[in-house]
Design a protein around this motif. Structure first.
Motif, PDB file in Angstrom:
ATOM      1  N   PRO A  41     -83.538 -52.011  -7.221  1.00 42.99           N
ATOM      2  CA  PRO A  41     -83.573 -52.188  -8.678  1.00 42.99           C
ATOM      3  C   PRO A  41     -84.774 -53.018  -9.105  1.00 42.99           C
ATOM      4  O   PRO A  41     -85.221 -53.905  -8.379  1.00 42.99           O
ATOM      5  CB  PRO A  41     -82.263 -52.906  -8.991  1.00 42.99           C
ATOM      6  CG  PRO A  41     -81.863 -53.558  -7.718  1.00 42.99           C
ATOM      7  CD  PRO A  41     -82.413 -52.704  -6.608  1.00 42.99           C
ATOM      8  N   CYS A  42     -85.286 -52.701 -10.294  1.00 41.64           N
ATOM      9  CA  CYS A  42     -86.389 -53.486 -10.847  1.00 41.64           C
ATOM     10  C   CYS A  42     -85.923 -54.921 -11.078  1.00 41.64           C
ATOM     11  O   CYS A  42     -84.737 -55.179 -11.269  1.00 41.64           O
ATOM     12  CB  CYS A  42     -86.876 -52.877 -12.166  1.00 41.64           C
ATOM     13  SG  CYS A  42     -87.779 -51.343 -11.949  1.00 41.64           S
ATOM     14  N   ARG A  43     -86.862 -55.838 -11.068  1.00 44.91           N
ATOM     15  CA  ARG A  43     -86.546 -57.258 -11.235  1.00 44.91           C
ATOM     16  C   ARG A  43     -87.462 -57.886 -12.272  1.00 44.91           C
ATOM     17  O   ARG A  43     -88.533 -57.378 -12.548  1.00 44.91           O
ATOM     18  CB  ARG A  43     -86.712 -58.004  -9.915  1.00 44.91           C
ATOM     19  CG  ARG A  43     -85.779 -57.529  -8.833  1.00 44.91           C
ATOM     20  CD  ARG A  43     -85.930 -58.387  -7.589  1.00 44.91           C
ATOM     21  NE  ARG A  43     -84.930 -58.044  -6.595  1.00 44.91           N
ATOM     22  CZ  ARG A  43     -83.725 -58.594  -6.534  1.00 44.91           C
ATOM     23  NH1 ARG A  43     -83.393 -59.523  -7.397  1.00 44.91           N
ATOM     24  NH2 ARG A  43     -82.871 -58.230  -5.607  1.00 44.91           N
ATOM     25  N   ILE A  44     -87.023 -59.003 -12.788  1.00 40.49           N
ATOM     26  CA  ILE A  44     -87.890 -59.822 -13.629  1.00 40.49           C
ATOM     27  C   ILE A  44     -88.798 -60.586 -12.678  1.00 40.49           C
ATOM     28  O   ILE A  44     -88.307 -61.381 -11.860  1.00 40.49           O
ATOM     29  CB  ILE A  44     -87.066 -60.793 -14.496  1.00 40.49           C
ATOM     30  CG1 ILE A  44     -86.162 -60.004 -15.431  1.00 40.49           C
ATOM     31  CG2 ILE A  44     -87.985 -61.722 -15.269  1.00 40.49           C
ATOM     32  CD1 ILE A  44     -85.197 -60.859 -16.222  1.00 40.49           C
ATOM     33  N   PRO A  45     -90.115 -60.369 -12.719  1.00 41.91           N
ATOM     34  CA  PRO A  45     -91.002 -60.964 -11.709  1.00 41.91           C
ATOM     35  C   PRO A  45     -90.953 -62.493 -11.656  1.00 41.91           C
ATOM     36  O   PRO A  45     -91.024 -63.070 -10.585  1.00 41.91           O
ATOM     37  CB  PRO A  45     -92.391 -60.473 -12.120  1.00 41.91           C
ATOM     38  CG  PRO A  45     -92.139 -59.230 -12.885  1.00 41.91           C
ATOM     39  CD  PRO A  45     -90.831 -59.443 -13.588  1.00 41.91           C
ATOM     40  N   SER A  46     -90.813 -63.157 -12.778  1.00 42.09           N
ATOM     41  CA  SER A  46     -90.866 -64.617 -12.773  1.00 42.09           C
ATOM     42  C   SER A  46     -89.606 -65.252 -12.191  1.00 42.09           C
ATOM     43  O   SER A  46     -89.672 -66.327 -11.593  1.00 42.09           O
ATOM     44  CB  SER A  46     -91.091 -65.141 -14.194  1.00 42.09           C
ATOM     45  OG  SER A  46     -90.012 -64.758 -15.033  1.00 42.09           O
ATOM     46  N   ARG A  47     -88.459 -64.600 -12.340  1.00 40.74           N
ATOM     47  CA  ARG A  47     -87.203 -65.191 -11.873  1.00 40.74           C
ATOM     48  C   ARG A  47     -86.555 -64.427 -10.734  1.00 40.74           C
ATOM     49  O   ARG A  47     -85.646 -64.935 -10.091  1.00 40.74           O
ATOM     50  CB  ARG A  47     -86.211 -65.289 -13.036  1.00 40.74           C
ATOM     51  CG  ARG A  47     -86.697 -66.197 -14.121  1.00 40.74           C
ATOM     52  CD  ARG A  47     -85.658 -66.402 -15.173  1.00 40.74           C
ATOM     53  NE  ARG A  47     -85.013 -65.140 -15.537  1.00 40.74           N
ATOM     54  CZ  ARG A  47     -84.556 -64.873 -16.732  1.00 40.74           C
ATOM     55  NH1 ARG A  47     -84.674 -65.747 -17.686  1.00 40.74           N
ATOM     56  NH2 ARG A  47     -83.975 -63.718 -16.990  1.00 40.74           N
ATOM     57  N   GLY A  48     -86.936 -63.182 -10.516  1.00 40.70           N
ATOM     58  CA  GLY A  48     -86.344 -62.389  -9.450  1.00 40.70           C
ATOM     59  C   GLY A  48     -84.967 -61.834  -9.775  1.00 40.70           C
ATOM     60  O   GLY A  48     -84.254 -61.395  -8.895  1.00 40.70           O
ATOM     61  N   VAL A  49     -84.584 -61.862 -11.037  1.00 37.13           N
ATOM     62  CA  VAL A  49     -83.277 -61.374 -11.451  1.00 37.13           C
ATOM     63  C   VAL A  49     -83.319 -59.848 -11.548  1.00 37.13           C
ATOM     64  O   VAL A  49     -84.200 -59.299 -12.204  1.00 37.13           O
ATOM     65  CB  VAL A  49     -82.885 -61.989 -12.821  1.00 37.13           C
ATOM     66  CG1 VAL A  49     -81.572 -61.433 -13.308  1.00 37.13           C
ATOM     67  CG2 VAL A  49     -82.853 -63.496 -12.724  1.00 37.13           C
ATOM     68  N   PRO A  50     -82.377 -59.142 -10.912  1.00 41.43           N
ATOM     69  CA  PRO A  50     -82.385 -57.679 -11.010  1.00 41.43           C
ATOM     70  C   PRO A  50     -82.046 -57.212 -12.425  1.00 41.43           C
ATOM     71  O   PRO A  50     -81.229 -57.816 -13.110  1.00 41.43           O
ATOM     72  CB  PRO A  50     -81.322 -57.229 -10.018  1.00 41.43           C
ATOM     73  CG  PRO A  50     -80.568 -58.433  -9.630  1.00 41.43           C
ATOM     74  CD  PRO A  50     -81.336 -59.631 -10.017  1.00 41.43           C
ATOM     75  N   LEU A  51     -82.689 -56.133 -12.833  1.00 35.96           N
ATOM     76  CA  LEU A  51     -82.468 -55.560 -14.161  1.00 35.96           C
ATOM     77  C   LEU A  51     -81.514 -54.378 -14.073  1.00 35.96           C
ATOM     78  O   LEU A  51     -81.457 -53.689 -13.063  1.00 35.96           O
ATOM     79  CB  LEU A  51     -83.795 -55.078 -14.753  1.00 35.96           C
ATOM     80  CG  LEU A  51     -84.853 -56.129 -15.015  1.00 35.96           C
ATOM     81  CD1 LEU A  51     -86.157 -55.465 -15.423  1.00 35.96           C
ATOM     82  CD2 LEU A  51     -84.384 -57.057 -16.111  1.00 35.96           C
ATOM     83  N   ALA A  52     -80.802 -54.129 -15.163  1.00 35.50           N
ATOM     84  CA  ALA A  52     -79.914 -52.970 -15.213  1.00 35.50           C
ATOM     85  C   ALA A  52     -80.717 -51.696 -15.451  1.00 35.50           C
ATOM     86  O   ALA A  52     -80.305 -50.617 -15.031  1.00 35.50           O
ATOM     87  CB  ALA A  52     -78.883 -53.151 -16.326  1.00 35.50           C
ATOM     88  N   GLN A  53     -81.857 -51.810 -16.113  1.00 32.53           N
ATOM     89  CA  GLN A  53     -82.697 -50.655 -16.427  1.00 32.53           C
ATOM     90  C   GLN A  53     -83.923 -50.631 -15.515  1.00 32.53           C
ATOM     91  O   GLN A  53     -84.211 -51.600 -14.823  1.00 32.53           O
ATOM     92  CB  GLN A  53     -83.152 -50.714 -17.889  1.00 32.53           C
ATOM     93  CG  GLN A  53     -82.008 -50.708 -18.875  1.00 32.53           C
ATOM     94  CD  GLN A  53     -81.231 -49.406 -18.837  1.00 32.53           C
ATOM     95  OE1 GLN A  53     -81.806 -48.339 -18.651  1.00 32.53           O
ATOM     96  NE2 GLN A  53     -79.922 -49.491 -18.985  1.00 32.53           N
ATOM     97  N   ILE A  54     -84.638 -49.520 -15.580  1.00 29.04           N
ATOM     98  CA  ILE A  54     -85.869 -49.354 -14.808  1.00 29.04           C
ATOM     99  C   ILE A  54     -87.051 -49.580 -15.737  1.00 29.04           C
ATOM    100  O   ILE A  54     -87.013 -49.188 -16.897  1.00 29.04           O
ATOM    101  CB  ILE A  54     -85.922 -47.934 -14.209  1.00 29.04           C
ATOM    102  CG1 ILE A  54     -84.768 -47.754 -13.243  1.00 29.04           C
ATOM    103  CG2 ILE A  54     -87.242 -47.679 -13.502  1.00 29.04           C
ATOM    104  CD1 ILE A  54     -84.656 -46.358 -12.698  1.00 29.04           C
ATOM    105  N   HIS A  55     -88.106 -50.215 -15.227  1.00 33.49           N
ATOM    106  CA  HIS A  55     -89.314 -50.408 -16.027  1.00 33.49           C
ATOM    107  C   HIS A  55     -89.909 -49.062 -16.427  1.00 33.49           C
ATOM    108  O   HIS A  55     -89.883 -48.110 -15.635  1.00 33.49           O
ATOM    109  CB  HIS A  55     -90.363 -51.202 -15.250  1.00 33.49           C
ATOM    110  CG  HIS A  55     -90.033 -52.657 -15.139  1.00 33.49           C
ATOM    111  ND1 HIS A  55     -89.898 -53.279 -13.926  1.00 33.49           N
ATOM    112  CD2 HIS A  55     -89.826 -53.599 -16.091  1.00 33.49           C
ATOM    113  CE1 HIS A  55     -89.625 -54.559 -14.129  1.00 33.49           C
ATOM    114  NE2 HIS A  55     -89.567 -54.774 -15.436  1.00 33.49           N
TER     115      HIS A  55
END
Length: 105
Positions: A41-55
């Motif tokens: 899964p895509c992540r927020i680069p600064s925090r490493g939190v996985p996203l529900a959606q794809i970039h």
């Protein structure tokens, strides 16, 4: 730590993608925005939190690799262009997205 399962079953990538259930086919490639590996899964680069959606950049990159563009008449892997210049940030024409979803079905 012990692993319950060994290597994944040997099968063609097309069947493996089908077996992945409801995942977006764009997850089959690495994300150019956040840099995660394929099938993650895509992540927020600064925090490493996985996203529900794809970039959107990942969706565009996948579309560019699998579909021809009916608008600018380019083959897969060639970026879309307008007036001789490639679209910004690897974007693709909406008609190419439609073509990619038609091929996936």
């Amino acid at each position: 730590m012990t692993h319950r399962y060994g290597q994944p079953a040997p099968m063609p990538d097309s069947i493996r993608q089908y077996m992945r259930g409801g995942q977006n086919p764009a997850r089959a490639i690495a994300c150019p925005r956040c840099g995660v590996a394929a099938h993650r899964p895509c992540r927020i680069p600064s925090r490493g939190v996985p996203l529900a959606q794809i970039h959107q950049q990942r969706i565009d990159a996948h579309t560019q690799t699998v579909a021809c563009c009916p608008t600018c008449q380019v083959e897969p892997t060639i970026p879309c262009h307008a007036n001789g210049r490639a679209l910004d940030n690897g974007a693709v024409h909406p008609a190419r997205h439609t073509e990619a979803t038609r091929e996936a079905a």
